[in-house]
Motif scaffolding. Sequence first.
Motif, PDB file in Angstrom:
ATOM      1  N   ARG A   1     -10.340  13.116   0.553  1.00 51.21           N
ATOM      2  CA  ARG A   1     -11.859  13.318   0.915  1.00 51.21           C
ATOM      3  C   ARG A   1     -12.735  14.430   0.447  1.00 51.21           C
ATOM      4  O   ARG A   1     -13.657  14.302   0.478  1.00 51.21           O
ATOM      5  CB  ARG A   1     -11.570  13.345   2.622  1.00 51.21           C
ATOM      6  CG  ARG A   1     -10.861  12.142   3.550  1.00 51.21           C
ATOM      7  CD  ARG A   1     -10.754  12.439   5.030  1.00 51.21           C
ATOM      8  NE  ARG A   1     -11.838  12.716   5.553  1.00 51.21           N
ATOM      9  CZ  ARG A   1     -12.586  11.462   6.248  1.00 51.21           C
ATOM     10  NH1 ARG A   1     -12.353  10.369   6.008  1.00 51.21           N
ATOM     11  NH2 ARG A   1     -13.336  12.202   6.666  1.00 51.21           N
ATOM     12  N   LYS A   2     -11.986  15.617   0.231  1.00 47.84           N
ATOM     13  CA  LYS A   2     -12.567  16.770  -0.426  1.00 47.84           C
ATOM     14  C   LYS A   2     -13.223  16.380  -1.888  1.00 47.84           C
ATOM     15  O   LYS A   2     -14.359  16.627  -2.211  1.00 47.84           O
ATOM     16  CB  LYS A   2     -11.733  17.810  -0.503  1.00 47.84           C
ATOM     17  CG  LYS A   2     -12.198  18.898  -1.091  1.00 47.84           C
ATOM     18  CD  LYS A   2     -11.476  20.429  -1.073  1.00 47.84           C
ATOM     19  CE  LYS A   2     -12.095  21.346  -1.696  1.00 47.84           C
ATOM     20  NZ  LYS A   2     -11.285  22.764  -1.648  1.00 47.84           N
ATOM     21  N   TYR A   3     -12.324  15.530  -2.570  1.00 45.61           N
ATOM     22  CA  TYR A   3     -12.849  15.471  -4.041  1.00 45.61           C
ATOM     23  C   TYR A   3     -13.406  14.202  -4.314  1.00 45.61           C
ATOM     24  O   TYR A   3     -13.496  13.673  -5.253  1.00 45.61           O
ATOM     25  CB  TYR A   3     -11.674  15.726  -4.803  1.00 45.61           C
ATOM     26  CG  TYR A   3     -11.184  17.357  -5.043  1.00 45.61           C
ATOM     27  CD1 TYR A   3     -12.137  18.122  -5.429  1.00 45.61           C
ATOM     28  CD2 TYR A   3     -10.242  17.444  -4.417  1.00 45.61           C
ATOM     29  CE1 TYR A   3     -11.471  19.478  -5.336  1.00 45.61           C
ATOM     30  CE2 TYR A   3      -9.654  18.764  -4.127  1.00 45.61           C
ATOM     31  CZ  TYR A   3     -10.460  19.707  -4.680  1.00 45.61           C
ATOM     32  OH  TYR A   3     -10.132  21.130  -4.572  1.00 45.61           O
ATOM     33  N   ASN A   4     -13.549  13.175  -3.189  1.00 42.48           N
ATOM     34  CA  ASN A   4     -14.039  12.067  -3.205  1.00 42.48           C
ATOM     35  C   ASN A   4     -13.040  11.105  -4.366  1.00 42.48           C
ATOM     36  O   ASN A   4     -13.728  10.555  -5.189  1.00 42.48           O
ATOM     37  CB  ASN A   4     -15.399  11.982  -3.577  1.00 42.48           C
ATOM     38  CG  ASN A   4     -16.216  10.339  -3.479  1.00 42.48           C
ATOM     39  OD1 ASN A   4     -15.739   9.660  -2.800  1.00 42.48           O
ATOM     40  ND2 ASN A   4     -17.282  10.157  -3.931  1.00 42.48           N
ATOM     41  N   GLN A   5     -11.939  11.097  -4.077  1.00 42.83           N
ATOM     42  CA  GLN A   5     -11.170  10.347  -4.867  1.00 42.83           C
ATOM     43  C   GLN A   5     -10.359   9.198  -4.182  1.00 42.83           C
ATOM     44  O   GLN A   5     -10.513   9.202  -2.877  1.00 42.83           O
ATOM     45  CB  GLN A   5      -9.878  11.156  -5.428  1.00 42.83           C
ATOM     46  CG  GLN A   5     -10.394  12.341  -6.137  1.00 42.83           C
ATOM     47  CD  GLN A   5     -10.831  11.855  -7.550  1.00 42.83           C
ATOM     48  OE1 GLN A   5     -10.181  11.216  -8.244  1.00 42.83           O
ATOM     49  NE2 GLN A   5     -12.047  12.271  -7.669  1.00 42.83           N
ATOM     50  N   ARG A   6      -9.658   8.262  -4.898  1.00 44.06           N
ATOM     51  CA  ARG A   6      -8.856   7.342  -3.926  1.00 44.06           C
ATOM     52  C   ARG A   6      -7.613   6.948  -4.720  1.00 44.06           C
ATOM     53  O   ARG A   6      -7.616   6.718  -5.688  1.00 44.06           O
ATOM     54  CB  ARG A   6      -9.808   5.823  -4.135  1.00 44.06           C
ATOM     55  CG  ARG A   6      -9.611   4.928  -3.056  1.00 44.06           C
ATOM     56  CD  ARG A   6      -9.888   5.061  -1.654  1.00 44.06           C
ATOM     57  NE  ARG A   6      -9.877   3.997  -0.932  1.00 44.06           N
ATOM     58  CZ  ARG A   6     -10.733   2.860  -0.756  1.00 44.06           C
ATOM     59  NH1 ARG A   6     -11.989   2.944  -1.281  1.00 44.06           N
ATOM     60  NH2 ARG A   6     -10.434   2.111   0.240  1.00 44.06           N
ATOM     61  N   LEU A   7      -6.676   7.441  -3.794  1.00 45.05           N
ATOM     62  CA  LEU A   7      -5.226   7.153  -4.442  1.00 45.05           C
ATOM     63  C   LEU A   7      -4.560   6.123  -3.980  1.00 45.05           C
ATOM     64  O   LEU A   7      -3.216   6.103  -3.592  1.00 45.05           O
ATOM     65  CB  LEU A   7      -4.453   8.407  -4.044  1.00 45.05           C
ATOM     66  CG  LEU A   7      -4.941   9.746  -4.681  1.00 45.05           C
ATOM     67  CD1 LEU A   7      -4.166  10.818  -3.983  1.00 45.05           C
ATOM     68  CD2 LEU A   7      -4.420   9.788  -6.162  1.00 45.05           C
ATOM     69  N   GLY A   8      -5.117   4.763  -4.106  1.00 48.52           N
ATOM     70  CA  GLY A   8      -4.512   3.704  -3.630  1.00 48.52           C
ATOM     71  C   GLY A   8      -5.478   2.771  -2.695  1.00 48.52           C
ATOM     72  O   GLY A   8      -6.690   2.998  -2.810  1.00 48.52           O
ATOM     73  N   PRO A   9      -4.804   1.463  -2.377  1.00 49.07           N
ATOM     74  CA  PRO A   9      -5.888   0.535  -1.823  1.00 49.07           C
ATOM     75  C   PRO A   9      -6.471   1.240  -0.272  1.00 49.07           C
ATOM     76  O   PRO A   9      -7.339   0.505   0.190  1.00 49.07           O
ATOM     77  CB  PRO A   9      -5.050  -0.527  -1.604  1.00 49.07           C
ATOM     78  CG  PRO A   9      -3.713  -0.110  -1.400  1.00 49.07           C
ATOM     79  CD  PRO A   9      -3.585   1.049  -2.153  1.00 49.07           C
ATOM     80  N   PHE A  10      -5.837   2.098   0.293  1.00 48.73           N
ATOM     81  CA  PHE A  10      -6.185   2.476   1.591  1.00 48.73           C
ATOM     82  C   PHE A  10      -7.547   3.586   1.712  1.00 48.73           C
ATOM     83  O   PHE A  10      -7.425   4.627   0.926  1.00 48.73           O
ATOM     84  CB  PHE A  10      -5.081   3.002   2.253  1.00 48.73           C
ATOM     85  CG  PHE A  10      -3.980   2.187   2.168  1.00 48.73           C
ATOM     86  CD1 PHE A  10      -3.743   0.971   2.711  1.00 48.73           C
ATOM     87  CD2 PHE A  10      -2.796   2.822   1.358  1.00 48.73           C
ATOM     88  CE1 PHE A  10      -2.598   0.259   2.623  1.00 48.73           C
ATOM     89  CE2 PHE A  10      -1.623   1.935   1.246  1.00 48.73           C
ATOM     90  CZ  PHE A  10      -1.645   0.682   1.691  1.00 48.73           C
ATOM     91  N   VAL A  11      -8.271   3.308   2.534  1.00 50.40           N
ATOM     92  CA  VAL A  11      -9.297   4.176   2.722  1.00 50.40           C
ATOM     93  C   VAL A  11      -8.840   5.438   3.292  1.00 50.40           C
ATOM     94  O   VAL A  11      -7.889   5.426   4.414  1.00 50.40           O
ATOM     95  CB  VAL A  11     -10.493   3.770   3.735  1.00 50.40           C
ATOM     96  CG1 VAL A  11     -11.447   4.795   4.006  1.00 50.40           C
ATOM     97  CG2 VAL A  11     -11.062   2.428   3.148  1.00 50.40           C
ATOM     98  N   PRO A  12      -9.099   6.725   2.873  1.00 49.13           N
ATOM     99  CA  PRO A  12      -8.428   8.013   3.234  1.00 49.13           C
ATOM    100  C   PRO A  12      -9.146   8.300   4.463  1.00 49.13           C
ATOM    101  O   PRO A  12     -10.284   9.178   4.695  1.00 49.13           O
ATOM    102  CB  PRO A  12      -8.727   8.892   2.184  1.00 49.13           C
ATOM    103  CG  PRO A  12     -10.020   8.315   1.621  1.00 49.13           C
ATOM    104  CD  PRO A  12      -9.930   6.938   1.527  1.00 49.13           C
ATOM    105  N   ARG A  13      -8.885   7.996   5.792  1.00 48.99           N
ATOM    106  CA  ARG A  13      -9.251   8.265   7.036  1.00 48.99           C
ATOM    107  C   ARG A  13      -8.560   9.151   8.002  1.00 48.99           C
ATOM    108  O   ARG A  13      -7.197   9.344   7.649  1.00 48.99           O
ATOM    109  CB  ARG A  13      -9.540   6.926   7.746  1.00 48.99           C
ATOM    110  CG  ARG A  13      -8.529   6.122   8.243  1.00 48.99           C
ATOM    111  CD  ARG A  13      -9.031   4.839   8.706  1.00 48.99           C
ATOM    112  NE  ARG A  13      -9.294   3.678   7.638  1.00 48.99           N
ATOM    113  CZ  ARG A  13      -9.799   2.772   8.075  1.00 48.99           C
ATOM    114  NH1 ARG A  13     -10.477   2.666   9.049  1.00 48.99           N
ATOM    115  NH2 ARG A  13     -10.069   1.867   7.061  1.00 48.99           N
ATOM    116  N   ILE A  14      -9.029   9.654   8.816  1.00 49.60           N
ATOM    117  CA  ILE A  14      -8.354  10.863   9.701  1.00 49.60           C
ATOM    118  C   ILE A  14      -7.955   9.908  10.987  1.00 49.60           C
ATOM    119  O   ILE A  14      -8.776   9.304  11.525  1.00 49.60           O
ATOM    120  CB  ILE A  14      -9.311  11.945  10.002  1.00 49.60           C
ATOM    121  CG1 ILE A  14      -9.552  12.720   8.894  1.00 49.60           C
ATOM    122  CG2 ILE A  14      -8.571  12.671  10.828  1.00 49.60           C
ATOM    123  CD1 ILE A  14     -10.538  13.488   8.752  1.00 49.60           C
TER     124      ILE A  14
END
Length: 156
Positions: free
Chosen positions: A143-156
């Motif tokens: 979320r901080k660095y606008n990255q994506r580490l896989g197929p999932f949306v980084p949500r809280i």
Amino acid sequence: MKKEKTIRLFLNSILTCGLAVLILNCSTAKEALEISKSEKETFKQVKGDTIKISSDLTEYEIIIIEPGFYTWLNSIAKPEGYYSQNFLENRNYIMVLEWNQRVLQPSRFSPNLYELQIDYSSQIDYGYEVNYKLYNYFIYFQRKYNQRLGPFVPRI
């Protein structure tokens, strides 16, 4: 002729449903990436937080030095117990694989973001606390660095 018309109507229905699902998924993903004002404030912190992730049951530990992470973990992340250990282990395994691939490609991915590989095995029980904090670090990082580490949306 009647059979052909029925098939055409059926295909149109499937196409319409598929398009609706695609539109809904896009809007859901966009909403999940929205960063709240308080979350943005934690991202702006410059004072170095140091989090030591370890388990009394194992010899494993991870040390995270990231400004704002400790505040984010305690104020924004889902509380301990929200996720099952199995969920955390599965997600961590996927994100560690992607992380380590990026460490090995410094010309493609910033070596300032991906400095060191993470030694994580799906065959080892690291305990809940280690998995919880590692998972939340990955969410924070994405979320901080606008990255994506896989197929999932980084949500809280």
